[in-house]
Design an enzyme around this catalytic site. Structure first.
Site, mmCIF file in Angstrom:
data_model
loop_
_atom_site.group_PDB
_atom_site.id
_atom_site.type_symbol
_atom_site.label_atom_id
_atom_site.label_comp_id
_atom_site.label_asym_id
_atom_site.label_seq_id
_atom_site.Cartn_x
_atom_site.Cartn_y
_atom_site.Cartn_z
ATOM 1 N N HIS A 1 -3.185 26.619 -51.086
ATOM 2 C CA HIS A 1 -4.034 25.463 -50.811
ATOM 3 C C HIS A 1 -5.460 25.713 -51.295
ATOM 4 O O HIS A 1 -6.191 24.770 -51.615
ATOM 5 C CB HIS A 1 -4.088 25.166 -49.307
ATOM 6 C CG HIS A 1 -2.814 24.640 -48.735
ATOM 7 N ND1 HIS A 1 -1.803 25.460 -48.301
ATOM 8 C CD2 HIS A 1 -2.378 23.374 -48.532
ATOM 9 C CE1 HIS A 1 -0.803 24.735 -47.846
ATOM 10 N NE2 HIS A 1 -1.123 23.458 -47.974
ATOM 11 N N ASP B 1 4.974 21.890 -55.450
ATOM 12 C CA ASP B 1 4.107 21.869 -54.288
ATOM 13 C C ASP B 1 2.982 20.877 -54.597
ATOM 14 O O ASP B 1 2.853 20.399 -55.729
ATOM 15 C CB ASP B 1 3.559 23.270 -54.008
ATOM 16 C CG ASP B 1 3.292 23.497 -52.519
ATOM 17 O OD1 ASP B 1 3.177 22.509 -51.777
ATOM 18 O OD2 ASP B 1 3.203 24.671 -52.115
#
Length: 489
Positions: free
Chosen positions: A181, A252
């Site tokens: 992230h 992702d």
């Protein structure tokens, strides 16, 4: 008018909703061919609301895929639906009973069927070989053979319930200490090492018939010079070629810094499909504009000859298979299994019983992972519900400025409630943070009568304290198991 190319471009896109009702922009994008959505915690109020939301979305067109991150444990959306909680992968790996893992995943699958979810973006099958991995609690363990066994069991259990599974995060970032992230995880292994053993959990998932695999933003510099998300070597040559996988490959989230720092959304979308991905998870903050930008980029790439039309066609064909598994009988729901597993895995050391009416909790916050959604965890409310007076001190890397706050807090608390009043140290993966390890050492010297509740990956020895509870995760049922030990007579 929607052209066939435009429909194919929309068909590989999976944005977020961003709210617990159907946004105004959604019906026209569904009509244009949008593949579906990734559901996040903010889309969920309770069970009835979400069932109604899912029914509305499914009603907009045949085969609108609804996906969700439901791993159990620390990454759970079902917990927001009320009632359901299941220990996560680390707890299941500690138990090391593949039949219990299969049952846990089957119950998760039944709950998702009831909620109206078609596709679960789980299990995480990374192998936590790096003790500093931010995803360690989401992994079955650090042994690749154990991870492979439980991967196969989890996949088979979930899909037997009628929900498509997704093994993640290919090629596996348990070697890295970086959260994708926030940055690009580095996986420094050779192509030979990947094929020799590193990819074994993904082999196990494929052999179990997993419907999809999620590719992460790992950089494997000995194999390619771009993240796996956009690497044709890793997706087409190795995953499709060497491993023989013919299911759906989903990226992702493309908003994550692990890929966004390398390529902005329209570029990443095109490069991922060119590399061999079939579905694009746009991200938790990706809505209308992102859908339009990504679709336009894919259309332009086909028209310019950069992206073969056949790639979009094969991606849509694979996606058409998802969400079509027969649904299991809801009569097999077992809402007690999560509690039973949490009780079975919990470990106590010393005497962790709370013997005072007042309790001070010193809570050491780990770095919050966006994957986990809500950051609520611990035993505070459970102790209050049991009639204890509970005060708390929360410390994080941003707020911690030395042990003085903790020392002062303990002193003030015991001045008010008595020298025998209990202090609980609540931790989760403290070995990953130098400041936490130093504080724990000082607290052990000054207050050895404290109790430790460790809800993370094992990494620190707390035997110097009066009592110590290990739950191997912070699911609600794990908190309940810890509270039972604290409140035992």
């Amino acid at each position: 008018m929607t052209t066939e190319l435009n429909r194919l471009a929309h068909g590989v896109l999976f944005p977020a909703l961003g709210r617990p009702t159907v946004p105004n922009w959604v019906p026209t994008r569904i009509e244009a061919g949008l593949g579906g959505f990734v559901i996040f915690g903010r889309d969920i109020v309770d069970g009835p609301q979400f069932q109604d939301l899912a029914a509305q979305l499914h009603g907009l067109r045949d085969h609108v895929l609804l996906s969700i991150d439901e791993e159990g444990g620390d990454v759970s959306r079902l917990a927001d639906l009320g009632g359901f909680s299941m220990p996560g992968n680390r707890a299941l790996g500690e138990l090391d009973d593949v039949e219990l893992t299969r049952q846990a995943a089957y119950q998760i699958g039944l709950s998702l069927v009831e909620a109206g979810v078609d596709w679960d973006l789980a299990p995480a099958v990374d192998t936590a070989v790096n003790p500093l991995s931010p995803n360690g609690i989401r992994c079955f363990g650090s042994d690749r053979s154990l991870v492979s066994r439980h991967t196969a069991a989890w996949v088979s259990g979930l899909q037997a319930a009628g929900v498509s599974a997704c093994a993640k995060h290919y090629p596996g970032h348990g070697m890295s200490g970086t959260d994708a992230h926030l940055a690009t995880p580095l996986v420094d292994v050779s192509g030979e090492e990947l094929l020799a053993s590193y990819l074994d959990p993904f082999r196990a998932a494929i052999e179990a018939g997993v419907d999809s695999i999620m590719v992460s933003h790992d950089l494997v510099p000995q194999v390619d010079d771009v993240p796996a998300t956009i690497s044709k070597v890793l997706l087409t040559d190795i995953l499709r070629g060497e491993l023989g996988y013919d299911g759906v490959v989903i990226t992702d989230a493309l908003e994550m810094y692990g890929i966004a720092d390398v390529a902005p959304l329209p570029e990443a979308a095109v490069r991922a499909i060119v590399a061999g991905a079939d579905a694009l998870c746009l991200g938790s903050w990706a809505f209308l504009d992102d859908v339009d930008v990504a679709a336009a980029a894919l259309v332009e790439a086909v028209e310019s000859g950069r992206l073969p039309l056949e790639r979009l066609e094969s991606a849509n064909e694979r996606l058409a298979r998802l969400g079509t598994r027969p649904k299991a009988d809801m009569a097999e729901r077992d809402n007690e299994l999560g509690s039973l597993l949490a009780e079975k895995v919990v470990v106590t050391h010393g005497d962790p019983r709370v013997r005072s009416d007042a309790v001070l909790i010193i809570r050491l916050e780990p770095t919050h992972s966006p994957a986990a959604g809500s950051s609520g965890w611990g035993v505070e409310q459970l102790l209050r519900d049991a009639g204890k007076v509970v005060e708390s001190i929360g410390l994080s890397g941003e707020t911690y400025n030395g042990p003085g706050m903790a020392r002062a807090g303990v002193g003030e608390f015991r001045s008010e409630y008595g020298a025998d009043s209990q202090v609980i140290l609540l931790v989760r993966g403290a070995h990953r943070f130098d400041w936490q390890e130093k504080l724990i050492g000082e607290l052990q010297t000054q207050h050895p009568d404290m109790i430790v509740v460790d809800m993370g990956v094992p990494g620190v020895d707390y035997t110097g304290f009066a009592g110590w509870i290990q739950t191997f995760g912070s699911a609600r049922v794990c908190s309940q198991a810890a509270a039972c030990r604290l409140l035992a007579q």
